[in-house]
Design an enzyme around this catalytic site. Structure first.
Site, PDB file in Angstrom:
ATOM      1  N   ASP A   1      18.658  59.498   4.392  1.00 30.59           N
ATOM      2  CA  ASP A   1      18.885  60.034   3.052  1.00 30.59           C
ATOM      3  C   ASP A   1      17.508  60.417   2.481  1.00 30.59           C
ATOM      4  O   ASP A   1      16.464  60.043   3.027  1.00 30.59           O
ATOM      5  CB  ASP A   1      19.614  59.028   2.154  1.00 30.59           C
TER       6      ASP A   1
HETATM    7  C1  NOJ Z   1      20.838  61.850  -1.881  1.00 21.72           C
HETATM    8  C2  NOJ Z   1      22.278  61.490  -1.754  1.00 21.72           C
HETATM    9  O1  NOJ Z   1      22.413  60.082  -1.661  1.00 21.72           O
HETATM   10  C3  NOJ Z   1      22.963  62.143  -0.577  1.00 21.72           C
HETATM   11  O2  NOJ Z   1      24.333  61.883  -0.656  1.00 21.72           O
HETATM   12  C4  NOJ Z   1      22.681  63.622  -0.551  1.00 21.72           C
HETATM   13  O3  NOJ Z   1      23.353  64.220   0.529  1.00 21.72           O
HETATM   14  C5  NOJ Z   1      21.187  63.847  -0.433  1.00 21.72           C
HETATM   15  N1  NOJ Z   1      20.508  63.217  -1.554  1.00 21.72           N
HETATM   16  C6  NOJ Z   1      20.813  65.324  -0.405  1.00 21.72           C
HETATM   17  O4  NOJ Z   1      21.052  65.888  -1.641  1.00 21.72           O
END
Ligand code: NOJ
Length: 778
Positions: free
Chosen positions: A303
């Site tokens: 993430d």
């Molecule tokens: C953080 C989020 O937790 C995740 O779900 C998302 O896909 C990514 N950022 C990219 O935006």
């Protein structure tokens, strides 16, 4: 530290929406140029893809390999075309996310495939969560349809739209099990149940990817957030999770496994600590479970900034240690804002022998393979001439409407107040802060929508009733987060000014007066879209602001009240359920055509058939409350665990009414005894006993009566949504075999199927009454 991390993460996420909207347009011209597009061809066969990836890998320098493991955001302050061009040219970037302009995508790609040494194409990722241009109901709503075909179709369309602008990869489906509605991200998943969650997970993977990775008009899927993110302590986003292995295996992991079995190409590691080891540095998760037990061959992306954040967890001592720990755990690709922990540290780590080049090869190979499978080496560019036709396809909007209709759940319908009669000359009051808000109707996690084309509930009602309609609208109350979203803080965007206390009083009075002068009031209450989603947890679950007061005042007029809920989590509506609110219809955040769908449901041109994918608590003090709990004493005492409140929910998991009625009967089993590994067949008849066509979801639950470990009182193991005409009967058949009957035993620390007696229930919610038993004998 955690707070700082949470703040940073939330900041960038909430910044995405604004920046994308503000900056996308001018870049069109900067980046627009002519690119020669080859005809779409079928992608590389998977055997070939691995071979070709290996052949490419041997030509790569260590720096180029590490470059492939680097994914960067392209938005806001991180949108630095010059340095990105340079990085791509040098082979230091393997992927970009949040580029959505096709001309821009082609421009980046052109540099990668013509100016970098090995001409390796980039893969473009984006959060396509519940639609791209056409916005479908939020994922929790789609789960409420209990219809995997709807889930698959929604994501097929979302993939088509996203692919049309050049996006190859979505960060979806989100398959986290969530049993705490305080957690804002419950809206992004399929709710509390591993069986329903697994069906929805696989359906979405099929929708995004098609039969295999690289199909035309499809994109790579990414099951996230691996794993246990939904169990954040206190429902606070990003907080640690403590989950015993039996619960991991039986509850939290199955939807991920279902995604892997459906062929998902990638997974995203979660932010939080899992049992004190951050998910992004967790070898047990990423190696033992994912690669060894499940034989996953794709890749794992971290993430955003989760590798760097291993420091914030107190898990890594410095950025190099973070990179080494993430690599050792099995993170193939680092998603980062600008930290680039891998790029900056892995080369040196190889020199210092902290990791080997062989390990890096193993992580890079699946990334290259995915690019081959997607056909990016043959067709790196997107055809800009097709974009408008695809994004404007009216069939997509129609699909969004029918998805919203099938997701709605009728919670209460006293005296059959619904459906309303569209031909009567009744005066209708439409009241509430969400009744005419286009942006809220869409829910969170949307960026590329055309907000103007969104149909609000007020608009839907007015257009259904036409000019003869006597519909009047008033807002009644305002709602707003107590703490502004980071979106407001970061960009200084203006939050709506609140009315003065006097104005607020007057508005409530105005609403009550309107209700008095009308025959029926439709109240649209719930949460604004920014109250649900990432970094949108809350400590209580009442209707925010003065909505409860408004509801009570309007109800006190004695006129019939229909409450439409627009929200992404169960809310405390116990008062409405137990008092004189006539009907309650859960519409969720219904998407682009949400208002049309709501009007069809209100006036009976559509019949609600959705069922709750979550147990609906009476108040936040009951959390966690889920149907599939263990029982530790006489089950008849289960409802008496608090002295001040029932310990059963307001509405059970799987619950939902219809404008018609159904009878489920004639339960039969083809055997009363089976051997382990054999299958028993259960059948029931479901009859539409009312006078309208409608949908029923027939649900099957089991309970293992004894064993090496305690088993939940009930577990969903089968369901089917059927449409029945008045008087029509259908026979529904379920199969229970090893897959349904085995579980991970905390006692043996393994998957077991035990020779025991099983209860089986079939019905239309988790309190299903048709009952029978069978035995598994050695
Ligand atoms: C953080 C989020 O937790 C995740 O779900 C998302 O896909 C990514 N950022 C990219 O935006």
């Amino acid at each position: 530290m955690k707070n700082i991390r949470s703040v940073r993460i939330a900041r960038f996420l909430l910044s995405i929406a604004v920046i994308l909207t503000i900056v996308a347009a001018p870049f069109n011209s900067v980046f627009a140029q002519k690119i020669r597009i080859k005809k779409e061809s079928m992608p590389t066969k998977s055997g070939d893809a691995r071979q070709r990836a290996n052949a490419l890998l041997v030509q790569m320098t260590l720096e180029e390999k590490i470059g492939q493991m680097n994914q960067l955001f392209f938005f806001g302050q991180f949108q630095k075309p010059d340095s990105m061009f340079e990085g791509i040219r040098k082979g230091q970037i393997g992927s970009l996310l949040f580029v959505t302009d096709p001309a821009q995508i082609n421009q980046f790609q052109k540099i990668a495939v013509t100016e970098s040494r090995l001409k390796i194409p980039l893969i473009f990722g984006f959060d396509v969560i519940h639609g791209f241009r056409t916005i479908f109901p939020v994922p929790l709503a789609t789960a409420a349809s209990w219809d995997p075909k709807t889930a698959e179709r929604n994501q097929t369309i979302a993939a088509r739209e996203a692919r049309s602008v050049g996006i190859n990869w979505t960060f979806a489906p989100m398959v986290d099990i969530a049993r705490d509605p305080r957690w804002g991200r419950i809206v992004e998943g399929a709710g509390e149940d591993p069986f329903l969650g697994s069906v929805m997970s696989a359906a979405q993977v099929r929708g995004f990817q098609g039969e295999k990775i690289g199909m035309p008009e499809r994109i790579l899927a990414c099951a996230k957030h691996f794993a246990g993110y939904g169990a954040a302590e206190g429902g606070r986003d990003y907080d640690a999770s403590y989950i015993p292995e039996s619960q991991m295996q039986n509850v939290y992991l199955p939807p991920f496994k279902a995604a892997v079995e459906a062929g998902v190409g990638s997974l995203m590691s979660a932010y939080m600590d899992l049992n004190d080891v951050p998910a992004t540095g967790n070898k047990w998760l990423l190696q033992d479970v994912l690669r060894k037990d499940w034989n996953f061959q794709g890749f794992v992306v971290s993430d955003a900034d989760a590798v760097k954040n291993l420091l914030a967890h107190g898990y890594a001592r410095d950025p190099q240690d973070a990179a080494v720990k993430a690599l050792n755990a099995g993170i193939n690709l680092e998603m980062s804002l600008e930290a680039q922990t891998y790029v900056k540290n892995l080369g040196d780590a190889v020199k210092k022998k902290l990791v080997t080049e062989k390990q890096i090869d193993a992580m890079v190979l699946p990334l290259l393979e995915a690019k081959y499978k997607l056909g990016l080496f043959e067709n790196p560019y997107v055809d800009q001439t097709k974009v408008d036709a695809i994004l404007g396809d009216p069939n997509h909007r129609d699909a969004a409407q029918s998805a919203a209709e099938s997701a709605a759940v009728l919670l209460k319908n006293q005296n059959n107040i619904l459906p309303l009669d569209k031909n009567s000359n009744q005066k209708l009051a439409v009241i509430g802060p969400l009744a005419d808000s286009k942006r809220d109707t869409l829910g969170s996690w949307v960026f590329q929508q055309n907000t103007d084309e969104t149909v609000t509930i007020l608009e839907g009602i007015k257009s259904k009733l036409g000019t003869k309609a006597r519909v009047e609208y008033t807002e009644g109350v305002q709602i707003r987060r107590k703490f502004p979203s980071f979106f407001d803080a970061l960009f200084g965007s203006k939050r709506p000014d609140l009315w003065t206390p006097e104005q607020a009083e007057d508005e409530i009075k105005k609403a009550v007066k309107l209700a008095k002068n009308s025959d029926v009031s439709v109240l649209v209450l719930g949460e604004s879209q920014d109250m649900s989603g990432e970094a949108a947890s809350r400590s209580s679950l009442e209707l925010p602001g003065r909505q409860q007061e408004l509801l009570e005042a309007v109800t006190a007029t004695g006129k019939p009240v229909v409450l439409i809920l627009m929200n992404g989590r169960p809310l405390d509506i116990t008062w409405a359920a137990q008092n004189n609110v006539s009907s309650i219809l859960e519409i969720w955040y219904p998407g682009t055509r949400g208002g049309t769908a709501a009007a069809n449901l209100l006036f009976g041109d559509a019949n609600p058939g959705g069922k709750l994918p979550v147990t609906w608590m009476r108040n936040a003090g009951q959390i966690p409350i889920y149907y599939s709990h263990n029982t530790t004493q006489d089950p008849s005492l289960q409802g008496k665990r608090y002295w001040n409140e029932e310990s059963v929910p307001l509405y059970p998991f799987g619950y939902g009414l219809s404008y018609t009625t159904f009878a489920i009967s004639n339960m039969k089993m083809n055997k009363t005894q089976i051997k382990p590994g054999d299958t028993v067949e259960v059948s029931v008849d479901v009859k539409n006993t009312g006078n309208r066509t409608g949908d029923e979801v027939v649900q099957l639950y089991i309970h293992q009566q004894a064993g090496s470990a305690s088993r939940p009182v009930r577990e969903l193991k089968g369901f089917e949504r059927v449409t029945l005409a008045p008087g029509e009967t259908k026979t529904i058949r379920f199969k229970l075999g090893k897959k349904e009957l085995q579980y991970w035993s905390a006692a043996t620390k393994s998957w077991v199927q035990e020779a025991e007696t099983f209860d089986v229930w079939v019905g239309n919610d988790s309190n299903a009454a048709n009952h029978s038993t069978f035995k598994v004998v050695p």
